[in-house]
Scaffold this active site. Structure first.
Site, short mmCIF file in Angstrom:
data_model
loop_
_atom_site.label_atom_id
_atom_site.label_comp_id
_atom_site.label_asym_id
_atom_site.label_seq_id
_atom_site.Cartn_x
_atom_site.Cartn_y
_atom_site.Cartn_z
N THR A 98 36.73 42.58 39.83
CA THR A 98 36.60 41.67 38.70
C THR A 98 35.25 41.90 38.02
O THR A 98 34.27 42.25 38.67
CB THR A 98 36.73 40.20 39.14
OG1 THR A 98 36.55 39.33 38.02
CG2 THR A 98 35.69 39.83 40.20
N THR B 259 38.90 37.27 35.94
CA THR B 259 40.05 37.90 36.59
C THR B 259 40.20 37.43 38.04
O THR B 259 39.23 37.39 38.79
CB THR B 259 39.85 39.43 36.60
OG1 THR B 259 39.77 39.89 35.27
CG2 THR B 259 41.00 40.12 37.32
#
Length: 304
Positions: free
Chosen positions: A214, A165
């Protein structure tokens, strides 16, 4: 003064070629910052969504069925606006769809077919998001599963090395904005949604801070980690102290790895992780801050 800070994802390569893309993305955001924080974060993430090197847009990981399903979100702290798309397919720039949703409707989250219909209605073309590298990795992973073996690919990246991410936080001296874009985790169940569209889980912005996370999204959702960081900053903590406390809490509650990037209303940065790598670029007034390194807590948190 203004700051654009972005990360390329947990366990993403920090090689020069990757860092150069992150720096170019930051510069694209800086160019648009005069138009607003939201256009700036969109521009930053568009660069990463167009690159096959990051787990977002083109180059995202494949789910168990060999499809790319994307999540993306934007949160603006000054206006308290938030919008996200989840499990959207065949759209290369989901962060742009999230921005359109935020600016042109009162809805906050669209998912699956509904998100796709909205994107098509607003002119987003059908686009292939499956890179050859990710497709090859998916095939090898499925072959491993068929043999009863655990796939060798990195859970975050789908590969032997790069791409989880991605996220960006912006402070323009007047307000704060956070945004993230992701393909999720490799071999996820179709329809799975992680922390990127979860306000307070993987992304959060108020008048005091902007935070992006993330890692394995479920852990961030269940612990509301992004909101926890904001609460610590609101209580007087420096962003660096806040993100480190959040990672320690995440490890204690979930035994999970992660990376967190935050900026506060004073322009102070916090960045830490507890995995292999976490590339971060910080740009101040259009110039990259040289030598910036996020703090690695991996040894401290998982020593035993």
């Amino acid at each position: 003064m203004n700051i654009i800070a972005l990360h390329g994802g947990l366990d993403t390569s920090r090689s020069r070629s990757f860092m150069e893309i992150l720096e170019r993305a930051a510069l694209d955001g800086f160019v648009l910052l005069a138009e607003g924080r939201v256009p700036a974060v969109e521009a930053v993430l568009n660069v990463l969504e167009d690159s096959p090197n990051f787990n977002c847009g083109f180059g995202a990981v494949l789910n168990m069925d060999g499809e790319v399903e994307l999540d993306a979100s934007i949160c603006d702290g000054e206006t308290s606006r938030f919008a996200a798309v989840a499990a959207i397919r065949d759209v290369r720039r989901p962060i742009s769809v999230a921005r359109r949703l935020m600016e042109e409707t009162s809805q906050v989250i669209l998912a699956g077919d509904g998100a796709l219909k909205f994107a098509r209605k607003h002119g987003f073309p059908k686009d292939n998001c499956i890179s050859e590298e990710q497709l090859d990795a998916w095939r090898k992973a499925r072959e491993s599963l068929a043999r009863g073996e655990k796939p060798a690919q990195n859970l975050y990246t789908g590969l032997a090395y790069h791409g989880d991410t991605v996220g960006c936080v912006v402070w323009d001296g007047k307000g704060l904005t956070a945004a993230s874009s992701t393909g999720g985790c490799s071999l996820k169940l179709p329809g799975r949604v992680g922390d990127t569209p979860s306000l307070g889980g993987g992304v959060y912005a108020t008048k005091l801070s902007a935070v992006v996370c993330t890692g394995i999204g479920e852990s961030f959702v269940e612990t509301l980690t992004a909101k926890f960081v904001d609460e610590k900053i609101a209580g007087g903590a420096h962003p660096q102290q806040a993100v480190e406390l959040a990672l320690r809490r995440l490890a204690e509650l979930k035994g999970a790895e992660g990376g967190i990037l935050a900026v506060d209303a004073q322009g102070r940065i916090g960045s830490a992780f507890n995995a292999g790598q976490f590339p971060v670029v910080v740009m101040e007034e259009g110039r990259v801050r040289q030598g910036f390194e996020p703090v690695n807590l991996r040894r401290a948190l998982f020593a035993h």
